[in-house]
Write a protein that holds these residues in place. Structure first.
Motif, PDB file in Angstrom:
ATOM      1  N   GLY A 169      14.891  -5.421 -18.375  1.00 13.59           N
ATOM      2  CA  GLY A 169      16.000  -4.489 -18.257  1.00 13.59           C
ATOM      3  C   GLY A 169      15.878  -3.266 -19.138  1.00 13.59           C
ATOM      4  O   GLY A 169      16.838  -2.512 -19.299  1.00 13.59           O
ATOM      5  N   ALA A 170      14.692  -3.030 -19.687  1.00 15.17           N
ATOM      6  CA  ALA A 170      14.478  -1.857 -20.538  1.00 15.17           C
ATOM      7  C   ALA A 170      14.594  -0.572 -19.720  1.00 15.17           C
ATOM      8  O   ALA A 170      14.580  -0.588 -18.484  1.00 15.17           O
ATOM      9  N   SER A 171      14.702   0.545 -20.429  1.00 17.69           N
ATOM     10  CA  SER A 171      14.805   1.853 -19.782  1.00 17.69           C
ATOM     11  C   SER A 171      13.671   2.749 -20.245  1.00 17.69           C
ATOM     12  O   SER A 171      13.429   2.890 -21.448  1.00 17.69           O
ATOM     13  N   ILE A 172      12.965   3.342 -19.281  1.00 17.44           N
ATOM     14  CA  ILE A 172      11.908   4.306 -19.564  1.00 17.44           C
ATOM     15  C   ILE A 172      12.356   5.658 -19.034  1.00 17.44           C
ATOM     16  O   ILE A 172      12.753   5.776 -17.872  1.00 17.44           O
ATOM     17  N   VAL A 173      12.309   6.675 -19.887  1.00 13.89           N
ATOM     18  CA  VAL A 173      12.650   8.037 -19.490  1.00 13.89           C
ATOM     19  C   VAL A 173      11.427   8.915 -19.711  1.00 13.89           C
ATOM     20  O   VAL A 173      10.877   8.968 -20.815  1.00 13.89           O
ATOM     21  N   LEU A 174      10.989   9.586 -18.656  1.00 16.14           N
ATOM     22  CA  LEU A 174       9.821  10.458 -18.712  1.00 16.14           C
ATOM     23  C   LEU A 174      10.277  11.911 -18.737  1.00 16.14           C
ATOM     24  O   LEU A 174      11.122  12.308 -17.931  1.00 16.14           O
ATOM     25  N   ASN A 175       9.710  12.697 -19.636  1.00 18.69           N
ATOM     26  CA  ASN A 175      10.103  14.105 -19.716  1.00 18.69           C
ATOM     27  C   ASN A 175       9.259  14.925 -18.747  1.00 18.69           C
ATOM     28  O   ASN A 175       8.065  15.129 -18.954  1.00 18.69           O
ATOM     29  N   ALA A 176       9.879  15.377 -17.682  1.00 16.46           N
ATOM     30  CA  ALA A 176       9.216  16.216 -16.685  1.00 16.46           C
ATOM     31  C   ALA A 176       9.630  17.670 -16.928  1.00 16.46           C
ATOM     32  O   ALA A 176       9.654  18.130 -18.063  1.00 16.46           O
ATOM     33  N   SER A 177       9.974  18.408 -15.890  1.00 13.90           N
ATOM     34  CA  SER A 177      10.334  19.825 -16.045  1.00 13.90           C
ATOM     35  C   SER A 177      10.768  20.365 -14.701  1.00 13.90           C
ATOM     36  O   SER A 177      10.347  19.864 -13.649  1.00 13.90           O
ATOM     37  N   THR A 178      11.563  21.408 -14.722  1.00  7.31           N
ATOM     38  CA  THR A 178      11.902  22.080 -13.468  1.00  7.31           C
ATOM     39  C   THR A 178      10.659  22.651 -12.793  1.00  7.31           C
ATOM     40  O   THR A 178      10.673  22.912 -11.586  1.00  7.31           O
ATOM     41  N   THR A 179       9.576  22.825 -13.569  1.00  6.89           N
ATOM     42  CA  THR A 179       8.333  23.316 -12.964  1.00  6.89           C
ATOM     43  C   THR A 179       7.733  22.294 -11.995  1.00  6.89           C
ATOM     44  O   THR A 179       6.797  22.626 -11.261  1.00  6.89           O
ATOM     45  N   SER A 180       8.276  21.068 -11.980  1.00  9.29           N
ATOM     46  CA  SER A 180       7.793  20.081 -11.015  1.00  9.29           C
ATOM     47  C   SER A 180       8.114  20.494  -9.579  1.00  9.29           C
ATOM     48  O   SER A 180       7.464  20.028  -8.639  1.00  9.29           O
ATOM     49  N   ILE A 181       9.112  21.365  -9.413  1.00  5.93           N
ATOM     50  CA  ILE A 181       9.481  21.802  -8.060  1.00  5.93           C
ATOM     51  C   ILE A 181       9.524  23.325  -7.903  1.00  5.93           C
ATOM     52  O   ILE A 181       9.681  23.806  -6.791  1.00  5.93           O
ATOM     53  N   LYS A 182       9.397  24.085  -8.997  1.00 10.87           N
ATOM     54  CA  LYS A 182       9.470  25.541  -8.916  1.00 10.87           C
ATOM     55  C   LYS A 182       8.150  26.161  -9.363  1.00 10.87           C
ATOM     56  O   LYS A 182       7.520  25.684 -10.298  1.00 10.87           O
ATOM     57  N   GLY A 183       7.768  27.217  -8.685  1.00 10.61           N
ATOM     58  CA  GLY A 183       6.567  27.935  -9.080  1.00 10.61           C
ATOM     59  C   GLY A 183       6.832  28.843 -10.263  1.00 10.61           C
ATOM     60  O   GLY A 183       7.900  29.442 -10.378  1.00 10.61           O
TER      61      GLY A 183
END
Length: 250
Positions: free
Chosen positions: A130-144
């Motif tokens: 039941g642990a929680s993993i949070v990954l730091n992505a970015s709005t650049t994942s969908i925007k050029g």
């Protein structure tokens, strides 16, 4: 006051400044014991001092697998388990197509993709059900973004990890989510090779693209990470949570 992470053991990679440091502070405020990592010992010591309590700093480069082994050996010895991971360590630089070097590509992918992957994988034996993993992505994942294609590609990979690991870890009821900050000025902006004047010019140019009319703060991202780390988000799994003032949503 209720503490959303009471008795939890958490790891924040890249926890010496910016979003990582703000999140580590929030985790401690919410009752967690936090391990933070950083590559530079002086900055790590300063961050531990600033957080003040319930924190251990471990010098570690996310892209160095031997450093990761030492990190998790320390966590196992001191606490024996992990309940929350915020895989935050990352970085990038400006390089337009035509000027991208092998060194630039390898450095960015080694930290943002390889380092993040092996941080999570090497943590698995310590993660509680039941642990929680949070990954730091970015709005650049969908925007050029001009001259930012390599960094953006790494963050698209991070988003993909969240989707796939949600399925890989479902038997252990471990939730995996990604958080995608928008424009949030931190010391990391200077590490991208931009001068302070260039950073200020970039920030000013972005404000008009943000419906809220301002950039974000590290603490605003940290509060969203607390949500994903805590039982407040117990039925939230596999998502990309944009914390961007609406910038990537319009």
């Amino acid at each position: 006051m209720s503490q959303k992470l009471s008795e939890k053991v958490a790891l924040v990679t890249g926890g010496t400044s910016g979003i990582g440091l703000a999140t580590a502070k929030r985790f401690v405020t919410e009752g967690a014991y936090v391990f933070i990592t950083g590559r530079r010992q002086n900055e790590l010591d300063a961050a531990v001092k600033e957080i003040g309590k319930n924190v251990t700093g471990v010098q570690s480069d996310a892209s160095n697998l031997a450093d990761l082994d030492r990190l998790f050996a320390t966590i196992e010895q001191e606490k024996g388990r992990l309940d929350v991971i915020f895989a935050n360590a990352g970085g990038g630089g400006i390089a337009p197509l035509g000027s991208i070097t092998e060194e630039h590509f390898d450095k960015t992918f080694n930290t943002n993709v390889k380092g993040l992957l092996f941080t999570v994988q090497k943590a698995l034996p310590l993660l509680s059900e039941g642990a929680s993993i949070v990954l730091n992505a970015s709005t650049t994942s969908i925007k050029g973004t001009p001259a930012f294609s390599v960094y953006s590609a790494t963050k698209a990979a991070v988003r993909s990890f969240a989707r796939n690991w949600t399925l890989d870890l479902k038997e252990r009821k471990i939730r995996v989510n990604s958080i995608s900050p928008g424009v949030v000025p931190t010391p990391g902006y200077n590490l991208m090779g931009l001068s302070e004047e260039q950073v200020q010019g970039f920030v000013a140019s972005q404000v008009n693209t943000i419906p809220l009319g301002r950039v974000g703060t590290p603490d605003e991202i940290a509060k969203a990470v607390v949500f994903l780390a805590s039982d407040d988000s117990s039925f939230v799994n596999g998502i990309e949570l944009f914390v961007d003032g609406g910038m990537a949503q319009i």
